[in-house]
Scaffold this active site. Sequence first.
Site, mmCIF file in Angstrom:
data_model
loop_
_atom_site.group_PDB
_atom_site.id
_atom_site.type_symbol
_atom_site.label_atom_id
_atom_site.label_comp_id
_atom_site.label_asym_id
_atom_site.label_seq_id
_atom_site.Cartn_x
_atom_site.Cartn_y
_atom_site.Cartn_z
ATOM 1 N N ASP A 259 0.855 -1.172 0.000
ATOM 2 C CA ASP A 259 0.000 0.000 0.000
ATOM 3 C C ASP A 259 0.907 1.243 0.000
ATOM 4 O O ASP A 259 2.128 1.153 0.131
ATOM 5 C CB ASP A 259 -0.958 -0.028 1.206
HETATM 6 C C1 GLC Z 1 -4.259 4.302 -0.544
HETATM 7 C C2 GLC Z 1 -5.176 3.158 -0.150
HETATM 8 C C3 GLC Z 1 -5.227 2.053 -1.152
HETATM 9 C C4 GLC Z 1 -5.031 2.607 -2.551
HETATM 10 C C5 GLC Z 1 -3.625 3.162 -2.634
HETATM 11 C C6 GLC Z 1 -3.335 3.787 -4.002
HETATM 12 O O1 GLC Z 1 -3.525 4.700 0.583
HETATM 13 O O2 GLC Z 1 -4.959 2.575 1.118
HETATM 14 O O3 GLC Z 1 -6.496 1.410 -0.995
HETATM 15 O O4 GLC Z 1 -5.202 1.585 -3.510
HETATM 16 O O5 GLC Z 1 -3.359 4.102 -1.619
HETATM 17 O O6 GLC Z 1 -4.137 4.903 -4.197
#
Ligand code: GLC
Length: 712
Positions: A259
């Site tokens: 993440d």
């Molecule tokens: C965010 C979210 C995740 C998302 C990622 C990219 O922090 O936790 O769900 O896919 O970043 O945007």
Amino acid sequence: MATRTIDQLLEEMTLDEKIGQLNLVTAGQAVTGPIGNGDIDENIRGGRIGGVLNLWGRENIGAAQRLAVEETRLGIPLFFGFDVLHGHKTIFPIPLAEAGLFDPALWERSARAAAMEAAADGLDLTFAPMLDVARDPRWGRIAEGPGEDPLVAAVFAKAKVRGFQGARLSDRNAVAATAKHFCAGGATLAGREYAPVDVSERTLREVYLPPFQAAVASGCAAIMPAFNSVNGVPMTMHRELLTGYLREKLGFAGLFVSDYTAISELVQHGVAGDLVEAAALALAAGVDVDMVSGAYVNGLKEALARGLVALEDINRSVRRVLGFKQDLGLFDDPYRRLAPNDISRREIEELARDVARRAVTLLTNNGVLPLSRGLRRLAVVGPLANARGEMLGPWSAAGAPENCVAILEGLKRALPETEIVFHPGCGVDDDDRSGFEEAIALCAKSGAVALCIGEAANMSGEASSRANPALPGVQRQFAEQVLATGVPTVAVLSSGRPLMVSWLAEKAQAMVATWFLGDQAGAAIAEVLTGGFNPTGRLPVTWPRETGQIPIFHAVRSLGRPFKAADPFTSKYIDLSPEPLFPFGHGLSYAKVELANLRVSPQEFSVTNEIEIMVEVDAKNTGSIPAHETIFLFVHDVVASVARAGMELKDWAKAELAPGETKTIGFRLGKESFEFLDKALETCCEAGEFEILVGFEADRSTALSVRVRSFD
Ligand code: GLC
């Protein structure tokens, strides 16, 4: 590139080029995290980037892809990812709303539509479906997932993976799916975002792992570990669950994409002394791609030098990234998703409207709905009445408010003969009451009121936990003054979570949960309120009376002193009923359907052989309009070697009934419906007594039930 095999390519790659393939950076066309990566072009040219997120549009992606393919030494193409959760340009209802359709075919179709729009914009990967089972409305991300039930979440996972990825990942209209966030973020401490999670191994296996098991079984191309720790181990370095369980036990062969900055955050978690250690821990756990943090490009060479990782660890992840790009067809044609692609926006908008109207959930109705078309004057009031941008919900991707039909607009179109008067009355979340008087005066002179209240789109989704998930601002005060006029009032709730509105449920003549329905919100809501469509939405989450009841859900384990209103020494609160405001599966209809004649065969069966139990129930439409019902089947294992849930969802079925029609609705229960984890957490199937319950919601007082017995 197409001529070389991955192994040949690996042979040719320098260490820097290998590590560059593990680096996913944000282009910043959307902001979805705390930091950016600045201008990425030079790093693409230098081979220090393997993928880009938050960039879309054929031109934008084409320009970045040309840098990688034509200006780097090896010409390895990039992949492009984005959070296409509930539509790309055409915004569909948020996943929590869509879950309430209990319709896997539509779940798959809406993902397919989103994939077509995303692929047409050059995207290869979506960071969806979000599969976090959630039972805590304080957590803002309950909006993004399939609700409280692991079976619903597993069926949702399968439908979404198939919808996004289609038949073949290399197809021009396919996008790779990312099952996220692995795992158990829905059990975050006190509903607070990013907080630690402590769950028992039993609950982990019974509740939080099944949706990811389904995603893996469906061939999901990627999985994203969650930000949170589980029982003290941050998921981004959780080798046992990532590599041990997903890869080695379930056979997941896809990509682990961290993440956003989650790898560098292992330092904050207090498990890594510095970025180098963080990079080593994540790589050792099996995380292939570092999203935005720069830990891999800035830390892996040092980790290698310190002996914290081996070159084979890096090669293994590079091989997976190259294989992922090969599966996407990017080596054959890096520009495959950039060719002109005329997809029918109109068909997708029609699908978005159909999904939206089916997601509208009628919670209470004293008969005021459907609104009469002969209504002389309707007051449409409240801060969400004419708020197109809010209808898009969190994660509205490449959507645009100007594409959205507001509730006010939808009602004007649906009631051309009715005088529609509008006033916002108040803001979503401020203390300005100056609009009350004018708005109330309009209500007082109207035949009915549509009171459009709830949350702003940014009050749910990521980093949007609410300690008090009630109506924000002065909306309650406004609503109470509207209700005091005595004019029949329909409360239309827009929210990313169940709101604490038990007072409103008692006072309004009708209450409707619309969640956030996307582009077609106003059209869909108006269609249901005016009887153009019979409401079919059913709650995928239990709706609490008050925050103090949270977590609250239907599959609660049996206990020694179950609640009995008349008996003080039972499981209850002294200041509130322990019962939810609305149970899982709740949702009213304008039609009248009755269930009768539940029959189960055989009523005795051996647990040592294959099990096939047929369950049938008669559903009769006793009303005067066609009915579209969802009928749920629960099982209760009355006596087992561990305490079992009083109602465990095992299946559901749809019933379409013409007025007066009776249909037999059938279910088949196999051995898996009677299996569970014994005290040693081994799967078992024990002899004993079971209750089979069938009903419209998770309420045993209204469900039909039959007992069956199994023997060794
Ligand atoms: C965010 C979210 C995740 C998302 C990622 C990219 O922090 O936790 O769900 O896919 O970043 O945007």
